[in-house]
Design a protein around this motif. Structure first.
Motif, PDB file in Angstrom:
ATOM      1  N   PHE A   8     -35.850  30.398 -50.055  1.00  0.00           N
ATOM      2  CA  PHE A   8     -37.421  30.633 -50.585  1.00  0.00           C
ATOM      3  C   PHE A   8     -38.239  30.096 -49.087  1.00  0.00           C
ATOM      4  CE2 PHE A   8     -36.252  29.272 -54.829  1.00  0.00           C
ATOM      5  CZ  PHE A   8     -36.353  30.470 -55.374  1.00  0.00           C
ATOM      6  N   ALA A   9     -37.815  29.676 -48.151  1.00  0.00           N
ATOM      7  CA  ALA A   9     -38.523  29.406 -46.757  1.00  0.00           C
ATOM      8  C   ALA A   9     -38.474  30.819 -46.154  1.00  0.00           C
ATOM      9  CB  ALA A   9     -37.731  28.430 -45.834  1.00  0.00           C
ATOM     10  N   ALA A  10     -37.417  31.740 -46.113  1.00  0.00           N
ATOM     11  CA  ALA A  10     -37.191  32.594 -45.549  1.00  0.00           C
ATOM     12  C   ALA A  10     -38.326  33.608 -46.168  1.00  0.00           C
ATOM     13  CB  ALA A  10     -36.027  33.169 -45.514  1.00  0.00           C
ATOM     14  N   LEU A  11     -38.233  33.637 -47.566  1.00  0.00           N
ATOM     15  CA  LEU A  11     -39.033  34.582 -48.310  1.00  0.00           C
ATOM     16  C   LEU A  11     -40.689  34.250 -48.353  1.00  0.00           C
ATOM     17  CD1 LEU A  11     -36.844  35.373 -51.483  1.00  0.00           C
ATOM     18  CD2 LEU A  11     -37.224  36.778 -49.530  1.00  0.00           C
ATOM     19  N   SER A  12     -40.978  33.203 -47.890  1.00  0.00           N
ATOM     20  CA  SER A  12     -42.153  32.889 -47.882  1.00  0.00           C
ATOM     21  C   SER A  12     -43.214  33.615 -46.790  1.00  0.00           C
ATOM     22  CB  SER A  12     -42.580  31.137 -47.743  1.00  0.00           C
ATOM     23  OG  SER A  12     -42.162  30.964 -46.165  1.00  0.00           O
ATOM     24  N   ASP A  13     -42.565  34.183 -45.918  1.00  0.00           N
ATOM     25  CA  ASP A  13     -43.262  34.924 -44.805  1.00  0.00           C
ATOM     26  C   ASP A  13     -43.280  36.545 -45.601  1.00  0.00           C
ATOM     27  OD1 ASP A  13     -43.795  35.434 -41.840  1.00  0.00           O
ATOM     28  OD2 ASP A  13     -42.997  37.113 -42.673  1.00  0.00           O
ATOM     29  N   PRO A  14     -44.658  37.033 -45.438  1.00  0.00           N
ATOM     30  CA  PRO A  14     -44.931  38.227 -46.103  1.00  0.00           C
ATOM     31  C   PRO A  14     -44.243  39.404 -45.565  1.00  0.00           C
ATOM     32  CG  PRO A  14     -47.083  37.032 -45.729  1.00  0.00           C
ATOM     33  CD  PRO A  14     -45.909  36.263 -44.743  1.00  0.00           C
ATOM     34  N   THR A  15     -43.829  39.557 -44.260  1.00  0.00           N
ATOM     35  CA  THR A  15     -43.255  40.482 -43.544  1.00  0.00           C
ATOM     36  C   THR A  15     -41.658  40.374 -44.015  1.00  0.00           C
ATOM     37  OG1 THR A  15     -44.599  40.224 -41.467  1.00  0.00           O
ATOM     38  CG2 THR A  15     -42.575  41.391 -41.390  1.00  0.00           C
ATOM     39  N   ARG A  16     -41.322  39.241 -43.999  1.00  0.00           N
ATOM     40  CA  ARG A  16     -39.698  38.934 -44.449  1.00  0.00           C
ATOM     41  C   ARG A  16     -39.732  39.546 -46.164  1.00  0.00           C
ATOM     42  NH1 ARG A  16     -39.540  34.667 -40.627  1.00  0.00           N
ATOM     43  NH2 ARG A  16     -40.196  33.076 -42.476  1.00  0.00           N
ATOM     44  N   LEU A  17     -40.542  39.199 -46.880  1.00  0.00           N
ATOM     45  CA  LEU A  17     -40.473  39.411 -48.050  1.00  0.00           C
ATOM     46  C   LEU A  17     -40.407  40.947 -48.368  1.00  0.00           C
ATOM     47  CD1 LEU A  17     -40.406  38.816 -51.331  1.00  0.00           C
ATOM     48  CD2 LEU A  17     -43.039  38.386 -51.219  1.00  0.00           C
ATOM     49  N   SER A  18     -41.447  41.596 -47.636  1.00  0.00           N
ATOM     50  CA  SER A  18     -41.797  43.053 -47.847  1.00  0.00           C
ATOM     51  C   SER A  18     -40.328  43.602 -47.155  1.00  0.00           C
ATOM     52  CB  SER A  18     -42.749  43.435 -46.824  1.00  0.00           C
ATOM     53  OG  SER A  18     -44.008  43.029 -47.400  1.00  0.00           O
ATOM     54  N   MET A  19     -39.732  43.148 -46.205  1.00  0.00           N
ATOM     55  CA  MET A  19     -38.359  43.855 -45.902  1.00  0.00           C
ATOM     56  C   MET A  19     -37.180  43.720 -46.877  1.00  0.00           C
ATOM     57  SD  MET A  19     -37.836  42.320 -42.160  1.00  0.00           S
ATOM     58  CE  MET A  19     -38.861  42.792 -40.556  1.00  0.00           C
ATOM     59  N   VAL A  20     -37.163  42.519 -47.463  1.00  0.00           N
ATOM     60  CA  VAL A  20     -36.317  42.179 -48.846  1.00  0.00           C
ATOM     61  C   VAL A  20     -36.542  43.348 -49.817  1.00  0.00           C
ATOM     62  CG1 VAL A  20     -35.472  40.710 -50.438  1.00  0.00           C
ATOM     63  CG2 VAL A  20     -35.623  40.017 -47.965  1.00  0.00           C
ATOM     64  N   GLU A  21     -37.936  43.411 -50.260  1.00  0.00           N
ATOM     65  CA  GLU A  21     -38.319  44.272 -51.139  1.00  0.00           C
ATOM     66  C   GLU A  21     -37.763  45.621 -50.954  1.00  0.00           C
ATOM     67  OE1 GLU A  21     -42.430  43.368 -51.716  1.00  0.00           O
ATOM     68  OE2 GLU A  21     -41.996  41.973 -53.591  1.00  0.00           O
ATOM     69  N   GLY A  56     -28.995  33.945 -45.681  1.00  0.00           N
ATOM     70  CA  GLY A  56     -28.069  34.442 -46.609  1.00  0.00           C
ATOM     71  C   GLY A  56     -28.653  35.512 -47.629  1.00  0.00           C
ATOM     72  N   LEU A  57     -29.769  36.025 -47.085  1.00  0.00           N
ATOM     73  CA  LEU A  57     -30.310  36.956 -48.000  1.00  0.00           C
ATOM     74  C   LEU A  57     -29.823  38.422 -47.871  1.00  0.00           C
ATOM     75  CD1 LEU A  57     -33.802  35.331 -47.987  1.00  0.00           C
ATOM     76  CD2 LEU A  57     -32.701  36.012 -50.111  1.00  0.00           C
ATOM     77  N   ILE A  58     -29.697  38.605 -46.548  1.00  0.00           N
ATOM     78  CA  ILE A  58     -29.172  40.034 -46.154  1.00  0.00           C
ATOM     79  C   ILE A  58     -27.908  40.220 -45.401  1.00  0.00           C
ATOM     80  CG2 ILE A  58     -31.517  41.010 -46.100  1.00  0.00           C
ATOM     81  CD1 ILE A  58     -31.504  40.860 -43.039  1.00  0.00           C
ATOM     82  N   ALA A  75     -27.244  36.382 -53.333  1.00  0.00           N
ATOM     83  CA  ALA A  75     -28.531  35.976 -53.028  1.00  0.00           C
ATOM     84  C   ALA A  75     -29.512  35.980 -54.343  1.00  0.00           C
ATOM     85  CB  ALA A  75     -29.165  36.303 -51.700  1.00  0.00           C
ATOM     86  N   MET A  76     -29.570  37.451 -54.669  1.00  0.00           N
ATOM     87  CA  MET A  76     -30.670  37.793 -55.647  1.00  0.00           C
ATOM     88  C   MET A  76     -30.280  37.114 -56.752  1.00  0.00           C
ATOM     89  SD  MET A  76     -32.819  39.438 -54.110  1.00  0.00           S
ATOM     90  CE  MET A  76     -32.498  38.462 -52.459  1.00  0.00           C
ATOM     91  N   LYS A  77     -29.106  36.832 -57.137  1.00  0.00           N
ATOM     92  CA  LYS A  77     -28.474  36.346 -58.421  1.00  0.00           C
ATOM     93  C   LYS A  77     -28.848  34.797 -58.260  1.00  0.00           C
ATOM     94  CE  LYS A  77     -24.340  35.543 -61.245  1.00  0.00           C
ATOM     95  NZ  LYS A  77     -24.944  34.487 -61.820  1.00  0.00           N
ATOM     96  N   ALA A  78     -28.544  34.055 -56.859  1.00  0.00           N
ATOM     97  CA  ALA A  78     -28.774  32.712 -57.035  1.00  0.00           C
ATOM     98  C   ALA A  78     -30.479  32.585 -57.718  1.00  0.00           C
ATOM     99  CB  ALA A  78     -28.355  32.195 -55.967  1.00  0.00           C
TER     100      ALA A  78
END
Length: 109
Positions: A8-21, A56-58, A75-78
């Motif tokens: 969640f800390a990693a995904l809290s950044d808008p750029t990183r969240l956009s990359m994962v999306e 561990g997201l990517i 990671a998405m399953k978790a």
């Protein structure tokens, strides 16, 4: 819980969240495609990708001089499992509240 905290800390950044999306939507992509999409420098993209990898997201795959990135399904399953567990908690809590309100004669109009 430490894993989810990093996630969640990693995904809290808008750029990183956009990359994962983007990786979820398009599948594995070379780093160059990610650099071209975001209005930040290649070194900044690299730092964001490192944070996502360490959380561990990517995953990263090397092919010659190219780096390819993909979302790790585990990671998405978790995240999904954690969300569903919390949804069940809130559903049960709201059901209990409804039952209590139905028993409270002062709660009636």
């Amino acid at each position: 819980m430490t894993e989810l905290t990093r996630t969640f800390a990693a995904l809290s950044d808008p750029t990183r969240l956009s990359m994962v999306e983007r990786l979820i939507d398009q599948g594995e992509l070379p780093a160059g495609d990610l650099v071209a999409e975001f209005p930040i420098s290649a070194p900044a993209i690299s730092r964001h990708l490192k944070v996502l990898r360490e959380a561990g997201l990517i995953s990263q795959r090397v092919a010659g001089t190219h780096r390819f990135y993909a979302v790790r399904p585990e990671a998405m399953k978790a995240i999904a499992d954690w969300t569903l567990e919390r949804r069940a908690f809130w559903g049960g809590s709201l059901d209990r509240l409804d039952a209590l309100l139905a028993l409270d004669p002062e709660g009636e109009d």
